[in-house]
Design an enzyme around this catalytic site. Structure first.
Site, PDB file in Angstrom:
ATOM      1  N   GLU A   1     -21.631  19.253  24.997  1.00 44.19           N
ATOM      2  CA  GLU A   1     -20.705  18.708  25.657  1.00 44.19           C
ATOM      3  C   GLU A   1     -20.168  17.365  25.004  1.00 44.19           C
ATOM      4  O   GLU A   1     -19.167  16.673  25.416  1.00 44.19           O
ATOM      5  CB  GLU A   1     -21.121  18.621  27.235  1.00 44.19           C
ATOM      6  CG  GLU A   1     -21.262  19.789  27.741  1.00 44.19           C
ATOM      7  CD  GLU A   1     -21.965  19.503  29.021  1.00 44.19           C
ATOM      8  OE1 GLU A   1     -21.284  19.635  30.373  1.00 44.19           O
ATOM      9  OE2 GLU A   1     -23.011  19.410  29.076  1.00 44.19           O
TER      10      GLU A   1
HETATM   11  N1  MCN Z   1     -28.161  22.729  18.903  1.00 47.97           N
HETATM   12  C1  MCN Z   1     -28.847  22.219  17.768  1.00 47.97           C
HETATM   13  N2  MCN Z   1     -29.269  21.300  17.382  1.00 47.97           N
HETATM   14  C2  MCN Z   1     -29.389  20.435  18.290  1.00 47.97           C
HETATM   15  C3  MCN Z   1     -28.834  20.429  19.661  1.00 47.97           C
HETATM   16  C4  MCN Z   1     -28.108  21.824  19.905  1.00 47.97           C
HETATM   17  O1  MCN Z   1     -28.912  23.024  16.880  1.00 47.97           O
HETATM   18  N3  MCN Z   1     -30.027  19.154  18.308  1.00 47.97           N
HETATM   19  C5  MCN Z   1     -27.531  24.149  19.079  1.00 47.97           C
HETATM   20  C6  MCN Z   1     -28.494  24.837  20.117  1.00 47.97           C
HETATM   21  O2  MCN Z   1     -29.414  25.682  19.679  1.00 47.97           O
HETATM   22  C7  MCN Z   1     -27.038  25.494  20.688  1.00 47.97           C
HETATM   23  C8  MCN Z   1     -25.976  24.616  20.796  1.00 47.97           C
HETATM   24  O3  MCN Z   1     -26.320  23.900  19.744  1.00 47.97           O
HETATM   25  O4  MCN Z   1     -26.819  26.758  19.794  1.00 47.97           O
HETATM   26  C9  MCN Z   1     -25.687  23.906  22.170  1.00 47.97           C
HETATM   27  O5  MCN Z   1     -26.964  23.417  22.513  1.00 47.97           O
HETATM   28  P1  MCN Z   1     -26.687  22.579  23.913  1.00 47.97           P
HETATM   29  O6  MCN Z   1     -26.208  21.242  23.703  1.00 47.97           O
HETATM   30  O7  MCN Z   1     -28.339  22.356  24.126  1.00 47.97           O
HETATM   31  O8  MCN Z   1     -26.206  23.351  24.828  1.00 47.97           O
HETATM   32  P2  MCN Z   1     -26.500  24.804  25.833  1.00 47.97           P
HETATM   33  O9  MCN Z   1     -26.994  25.681  24.807  1.00 47.97           O
HETATM   34  O10 MCN Z   1     -26.883  24.540  27.052  1.00 47.97           O
HETATM   35  O11 MCN Z   1     -24.827  25.374  25.783  1.00 47.97           O
HETATM   36  C10 MCN Z   1     -24.093  24.923  26.865  1.00 47.97           C
HETATM   37  C11 MCN Z   1     -22.917  23.962  26.478  1.00 47.97           C
HETATM   38  C12 MCN Z   1     -21.837  23.799  27.700  1.00 47.97           C
HETATM   39  S1  MCN Z   1     -22.893  23.078  28.897  1.00 47.97           S
HETATM   40  C13 MCN Z   1     -20.820  24.175  27.481  1.00 47.97           C
HETATM   41  S2  MCN Z   1     -19.972  24.024  28.935  1.00 47.97           S
HETATM   42  C14 MCN Z   1     -20.538  25.040  26.381  1.00 47.97           C
HETATM   43  C15 MCN Z   1     -21.007  24.544  25.370  1.00 47.97           C
HETATM   44  O12 MCN Z   1     -22.443  24.447  25.174  1.00 47.97           O
HETATM   45  N4  MCN Z   1     -19.517  25.850  26.368  1.00 47.97           N
HETATM   46  C16 MCN Z   1     -19.035  26.431  25.504  1.00 47.97           C
HETATM   47  N5  MCN Z   1     -20.485  25.031  24.007  1.00 47.97           N
HETATM   48  C17 MCN Z   1     -19.797  26.051  24.028  1.00 47.97           C
HETATM   49  N6  MCN Z   1     -19.320  26.721  22.916  1.00 47.97           N
HETATM   50  C18 MCN Z   1     -18.740  27.989  22.893  1.00 47.97           C
HETATM   51  N7  MCN Z   1     -18.463  28.582  21.731  1.00 47.97           N
HETATM   52  N8  MCN Z   1     -18.336  28.498  24.001  1.00 47.97           N
HETATM   53  C19 MCN Z   1     -18.514  27.631  25.158  1.00 47.97           C
HETATM   54  O13 MCN Z   1     -18.007  28.466  26.303  1.00 47.97           O
END
Ligand code: MCN
Ligand code: FES
Ligand code: FES
Length: 907
Positions: A867
């Site tokens: 986000e």
């Molecule tokens: N990641 C990483 N290194 C980090 C942090 C995260 O490689 N230091 C990677 C994670 O492994 C994951 C991605 O980034 O593949 C997102 O991780 P994270 O921030 O933990 O979020 P979530 O997996 O909980 O995903 C939810 C978040 C939200 S709340 C929405 S809304 C959202 C989003 O991610 N909707 C999306 N990204 C999106 N991306 C796509 N393509 N489509 C959506 O609908």
């Protein structure tokens, strides 16, 4: 019927079809070529692209009657397969160009024709081509797609080696922090991944197709529902109304705060007494075909007494407004913030005070894939619901009482999902397909049209805000006062939590010793408010980030230096009084400073009498997690063949749950020397996965990641022998050591109290955004020519995933700043009507820089990222507009007419 002898992917086919059938339907349903995806179904997105006789065709709006004998059709299946990938597909893998992957087949088919006709395109040629052919992507911000096309073209010209595009595992075997492609990528770029609608086609005979009877008004009392005519229509098996629902017929919002004046049981599964918003479902027709179901739905008669519709918070707050949910006031929740000493005396004495009103509107999520799902009873008699849910256990508990089901007898599964951006934090059709399966005892399938997607799923809740800063003359923030009103639509679910975000994120990033404010949640008859990426921060931080610019202006200070003075440092606390977990913002700003300076120099040089250029910045902060002691559980199991399986509900919007799970588990299991392909993922099925919580609040990498790490450590610990080597599966069994472990983690956090004070998040993500904009003085039209950011998301688990998240989120923020809205239900119900940004509205010039500060609580130092790119780059865009032409936009979107009016007012 028409009959044509055609060629499909080189094979001769006799096509017999109704003339009105679309080519997409024929290819998908008659030939099973489900790489052809139907997104908008209206010619607006290009996900259904195929090549017909050397021309790119949007097959959703191409009728079979237009085909001639000998026509030749190419779909993605004819371009490359998982065993024999085309260079374009390999390039798509290398650049992480398939996030949700729903648009990928259409883009790759489009690219194939582009490169057939122009083997050496420039980046602009590629962008022109995708624009002309309306190839739309909501996930990637387009830049990685253009990168992929350029690489594929170079390979096809023989200037680059295909092998160089494939990822090579480094010598140390570590994939954490690398560009390892996500496990689902090959299926996505070959169109072999079955999304919900593809699975729908493959459902067994006897599966009923559903059509909804929906409200076409926004507020009404239901006097009667007459289904008699519909029941007699051909193919109809059952018309389900509220009378058929066995439970409470309400979806519970699992009310978060006891001070909420509602009880959370306000959203009907099928409307019984009232219609609360446009699109509300009143009945479900279950029939043998979709066509029959839709025809019968049109025959259901609903007798309504139309009531006044309150389409915004101020209207619903008016003294004479009736209670939308009788018995609950329209203003049903309040959240205060009180930090430090009273703000009033500080404001009285302050050197400088700035104040303004702000509005961030009803941004629509606009995934390319419309909502889709199905339900059936399995052999154990359990109700199985498959959907785009990104909170399977949560949704089960939200819908079970309404359906009259015991959650023990339910299984929820997430289908591969073509983007949600948060709207699927709310259940949408889960209860509808559940109710239809219960009422008929048959498998049922429901696919929304894009119109239904847009009009009958939740939207970002508008915030009306007033914010004041008191500061010293040298720019130190002393106090803030805030007032925010949240238009949450008719259904209360998560509205109180969203309102709390105002307390947590207005003014986030800065040490403000004294804060007083109040926010409120208001029930209206516009679209119900659901989570949307950023969840409250894009509204909250828009106010404080534009106001920071106003303060800089008033003080005659540089906006970056003003921010630099005030960002979190030793001794600082967040608006909720929490000590930030890391203090990287000064470093983020130091890294951004030269980029910002260069941008300003460029803007000064490139401005003309007609087009003024400017640069705006903003700061973004967001927490990773659900508030307080957020918890996750996963299983990690050693298999007899020495592979390891991870079972988790890390739900996949498209962001990369698979690569997140894999990268984290691989790092956790590295002592074993296991290869990534020997880690199996079982994700998002409540029958086999424990509850790791919903994929909201960018929590998964941190919270689920910690649970994965814990599970891996337990397994590695169980396998470790005294001499430091590891037991095999057989040795574990022989010694009676468990091979399956539960990994759990709870964030060491506290909920915020009535004053909005607490330690709600274990990790935050931080960023600084720089928007370079051009404003056309004659029209007020703004273009973002370049956008840059410096982000701190902790240690990066996967570089492709993180870059992809940032590119895509920045594009959505540009959309929020300039184009997107869902205020006018009619006008904003199509992609172009709602301001969906196509490639030419998003700059190709996007720069991402990182500060990687390891997070003490994050798994292997990672924070979240999803986000961050939508926290508030839109504030940078409007600050850029001000810098370019002196017009201060405080109410989004910054449409040309608003900028033009500002220019005229200035004159
Ligand atoms: N990641 C990483 N290194 C980090 C942090 C995260 O490689 N230091 C990677 C994670 O492994 C994951 C991605 O980034 O593949 C997102 O991780 P994270 O921030 O933990 O979020 P979530 O997996 O909980 O995903 C939810 C978040 C939200 S709340 C929405 S809304 C959202 C989003 O991610 N909707 C999306 N990204 C999106 N991306 C796509 N393509 N489509 C959506 O609908
Ligand atoms: Fe055909 Fe969108 S253009 S589905
Ligand atoms: Fe393009 Fe999701 S990857 S829409």
């Amino acid at each position: 019927m028409i009959k044509r002898m055609i060629h499909v992917n080189g094979a001769p086919r006799m096509a017999i079809a109704a003339p009105e059938t679309t080519l997409a339907t024929y290819l998908r349903e008659s030939l099973g070529l489900t790489s052809v995806k139907v997104g908008c179904g209206q010619g607006h997105c290009g996900s259904c692209n195929v090549i017909v006789n050397g021309k790119l065709i949007r097959s959703c709006s191409y009728k079979m009657s237009r085909l001639n004998d000998s026509d030749s059709i190419t779909t993605l299946e004819g371009i490359g397969t998982p065993d024999n990938l085309h260079p374009i597909q390999v390039a798509w893998l290398a650049h992480g160009a398939a996030q949700c992957g729903f648009c990928s087949p259409g883009f790759i088919v489009s690219t194939k024709l582009l490169l057939d006709t122009n083997p050496k395109p420039s980046r602009d040629d590629v962008r022109d081509w995708f624009q002309k052919h309306r190839n739309a992507c909501r996930c990637t911000g387009y830049k990685p797609l253009v990168d992929a096309v350029m690489d594929a073209a170079a390979v096809l010209r023989g200037e680059k080696k295909l092998d160089d595009l494939y990822f090579q595992i480094p010598a140390d075997g570590k994939i954490w922090g690398t560009k390892y492609p996500r496990p689902s990528a090959v299926a996505k770029v070959t169109g072999t991944l079955d999304f919900g609608a593809d699975l729908g086609i493959k459902m067994p005979e006897g599966t009923l197709r559903l059509a909804l009877v929906q409200a076409e008004v926004s507020h009404a009392r239901i006097l009667g529902i007459d289904t008699s005519e519909a029941e007699k229509m051909p193919g109809v098996v059952k018309v389900v109304t509220h009378k058929d629902i066995k439970g409470k017929n309400r979806i519970t919002g699992l009310i978060t705060f006891p001070t909420n004046k509602g009880d959370g049981w306000d959203r009907p599964i099928l409307c019984d007494e009232k219609v609360f918003q446009f699109g509300d479902a009143i009945a479900i027709v279950c029939a043998d075909t979709e066509c029959h179901a839709k025809a019968a739905a049109a025959k259901v008669k609903v007798d309504l007494e139309i009531l006044p519709a309150y389409m915004s918070a101020p209207e619903a707050m008016a003294e004479d407004a009736m209670e939308i949910h009788p018995g609950t006031p329209n203003v049903y929740f309040e959240q205060k913030i009180a930090k430090g000493e009273d703000s009033a005396p500080i404001f009285k004495k302050a050197d400088v005070v700035v104040e303004d009103d702000f509005y961030v509107g009803r941004q629509p999520h606009m995934p390319i894939e419309p909502d889709v799902g199905f339900a059936f009873f399995n052999e154990e008699g359990k109700l199985c619901i498959h959907s785009k849910s990104i909170g399977l256990h949560l949704h089960m508990y939200m819908i079970a009482p309404g359906l009259g089901m015991d959650p023990e007898n339910m299984i929820m599964v997430q289908n591969p999902t073509g983007g949600t951006f948060g709207y699927k934090f709310s259940p949408t059709m889960e209860a509808l397909v559940g109710a239809a399966a219960i009422a008929t005892g048959q498998p049922v399938y429901l696919n929304y049209t894009w119109f239904q997607q847009q009009t009958y799923t939740g939207k970002r809740s508008p915030f009306f805000m007033n914010v004041r800063f008191a500061a010293t003359k040298d720019g130190m923030l002393q106090a803030m006062e805030s007032d925010w009103t949240v238009d949450h639509g008719p259904y209360s679910e998560f509205g109180d939590l969203l309102t709390l975000r105002g307390a947590q994120f207005i003014g986030a990033g800065y040490n403000i010793p004294s804060i007083r404010g109040i926010g409120r949640t208001v029930c209206t008859n516009h679209a119900w408010g659901s989570a949307f990426r950023g969840y409250g921060s894009p509204q909250s931080e828009f106010a404080s980030e534009v106001l920071m610019d106003e303060l800089a202006d008033k003080l005659g200070m540089d906006p970056l230096e003003l921010r630099y003075k005030n960002v979190y440092r030793e001794g600082s606390t967040t608006p909720t009084g929490q000590t930030p977990e890391v203090l990287s913002l000064p470093e983020v700003l130091d890294k951004a400073r030269p980029m910002y300076k260069a941008a300003k120099e460029h803007a000064a040089k490139a401005s003309t009498a007609e087009v003024k250029r400017g640069v705006g910045i903003s700061l973004g902060v967001y927490g990773c997690g659900l508030d307080g002691p957020d918890t996750a559980e996963v299983y990690v199991e050693l298999n007899p063949d020495a592979t390891v399986t991870v079972y988790a509900t890390w739900h996949d919007h498209g962001q990369g749950a698979d690569i997140g799970t894999l990268a984290t588990a691989h790092e956790g299991l590295r002592p074993l020397g296991i290869r990534p392909e020997n880690i199996k993922l079982v994700l998002n099925d409540t029958a086999v996965c424990p509850n790791a919580g919903p994929a909201g609040g960018s929590r998964s990498q941190v919270v689920v990641g910690r649970a994965i790490k814990a599970g891996c450590e337990l397994l590695v610990g169980g396998m470790r022998k005294k001499d430091g080597t590891f037991r095999t599966y057989d040795e574990m069994k022989a010694e009676n050591i468990a091979v399956k472990y539960s990994g759990k983690w709870s964030a060491p956090c506290t909920d915020c109290n009535a004053d909005g004070q607490g330690n709600p998040f274990a990790a935050y993500m931080y960023g600084l955004f720089i928007a370079e904009v051009a404003v056309e003085l004659a029209t007020g039209k703004t273009t973002v020519e370049k956008i840059s950011m410096v982000g701190d998301v902790g240690e990066i688990a996967n570089k492709l995933a993180v870059d992809g998240q940032l590119y895509g989120g920045l594009a959505q923020a540009i959309g929020l700043a300039l184009y997107e809205d869902f205020e006018d239900i009619k006008k904003h119900s199509t992609m172009p009507g709602a301001g969906f940004p196509y490639i030419k509205q998003i700059p190709d010039d996007i720069v991402l820089e990182y500060v990687e500060t390891p997070r003490p609580e994050g798994p292997f130092g990672a924070s979240g990222v999803g986000e961050l790119p939508l926290t508030c780059p839109h504030a940078a865009v409007v600050n850029g507009i001000y810098n370019a032409c002196g017009v201060r936009i405080t109410k989004l979107p910054a449409l040309p007419e608003k900028v033009l009016a500002g220019l005229k007012a200035k004159k």
